[in-house]
Design an enzyme around this catalytic site. Sequence first.
Site, PDB file in Angstrom:
ATOM      1  N   VAL A 122       0.832  -1.205   0.000  1.00 37.82           N
ATOM      2  CA  VAL A 122       0.000   0.000   0.000  1.00 37.82           C
ATOM      3  C   VAL A 122       0.864   1.252   0.000  1.00 37.82           C
ATOM      4  O   VAL A 122       0.604   2.208  -0.743  1.00 37.82           O
ATOM      5  CB  VAL A 122      -0.958  -0.004   1.208  1.00 37.82           C
ATOM      6  CG1 VAL A 122      -1.730   1.308   1.290  1.00 37.82           C
ATOM      7  CG2 VAL A 122      -1.925  -1.174   1.095  1.00 37.82           C
ATOM      8  N   TYR A 123       1.907   1.258   0.813  1.00 38.42           N
ATOM      9  CA  TYR A 123       2.805   2.417   0.871  1.00 38.42           C
ATOM     10  C   TYR A 123       3.410   2.707  -0.505  1.00 38.42           C
ATOM     11  O   TYR A 123       3.382   3.850  -0.987  1.00 38.42           O
ATOM     12  CB  TYR A 123       3.909   2.148   1.889  1.00 38.42           C
ATOM     13  CG  TYR A 123       4.933   3.248   2.012  1.00 38.42           C
ATOM     14  CD1 TYR A 123       4.624   4.455   2.606  1.00 38.42           C
ATOM     15  CD2 TYR A 123       6.237   3.061   1.532  1.00 38.42           C
ATOM     16  CE1 TYR A 123       5.571   5.463   2.734  1.00 38.42           C
ATOM     17  CE2 TYR A 123       7.189   4.052   1.648  1.00 38.42           C
ATOM     18  CZ  TYR A 123       6.861   5.257   2.245  1.00 38.42           C
ATOM     19  OH  TYR A 123       7.805   6.252   2.356  1.00 38.42           O
ATOM     20  N   ALA A 124       3.932   1.681  -1.156  1.00 35.76           N
ATOM     21  CA  ALA A 124       4.537   1.868  -2.474  1.00 35.76           C
ATOM     22  C   ALA A 124       3.500   2.314  -3.500  1.00 35.76           C
ATOM     23  O   ALA A 124       3.798   3.120  -4.390  1.00 35.76           O
ATOM     24  CB  ALA A 124       5.213   0.574  -2.932  1.00 35.76           C
TER      25      ALA A 124
END
Length: 246
Positions: free
Chosen positions: A153-155
């Site tokens: 999700v962060y990426a």
Amino acid sequence: MTETETRTAIVTGSSKGIGAAIARRLARDGFAVVVNYASGAEAAAAVVGEIEAAGGRAMAVQADIASSDGMKALFDAAEETFGGVDVLVNNAGIMQLSPIADTSDEAFERQVAINLGGVFRGMREGANRIRPGGRIISFSTSVVGLYQPAYGVYAATKAAVEAMTHILAKELGPKAITVNAVAPGPAETELFMKGKSDELVNTIAGMNPLKRLGQPDDIAAVVSFLAGPDGGWVNGQVIRANGGVV
């Protein structure tokens, strides 16, 4: 803008870590700096104090960039106090790591709200209010391209930031406003070090050819270049400041 007018930079999430280093560096470069924080009032005040003690100009402004009016409040404060905005650094962000299969809706939505929604609203506000010849500098991550487990999700939020960077650079060309992104690798900050063993930190540091973690000042130097006169011909780029990790 004339030679005597104040150049002003807004740095989101700049009460500590990389953001604080950026605020201090831009102040040394001659910018009046809006030090943004969400909840760390004392830390933000300390950064302002450091800048003022060194002869610079700064003010701390509380604003939640995940909210619909957070960015507007930052620009309003900058214009009221310093007269206008020339540089926006979209630095604020959060990272909640977990495999995609184990990621809750809440964790997904919070990262999207801050990492993507906050940057989007900053870009939109900046596109309408930054003075001609200004800069918008957003933060991605070198995890985009490495695609490591638990960073899904962060990426994804940061990959979206990169896409908007490329597009906005083309849209703001007629205003002579450059739009770029910085994608750091691991840097020695409180956020990065928290919960990691010395063995893990050493392993991560060994992933790049220089065999060390980045320092906040390493990243601030890249932002300084993009915000300054020597960065004026760099536009629509993502600079991976990571010691050579590929």
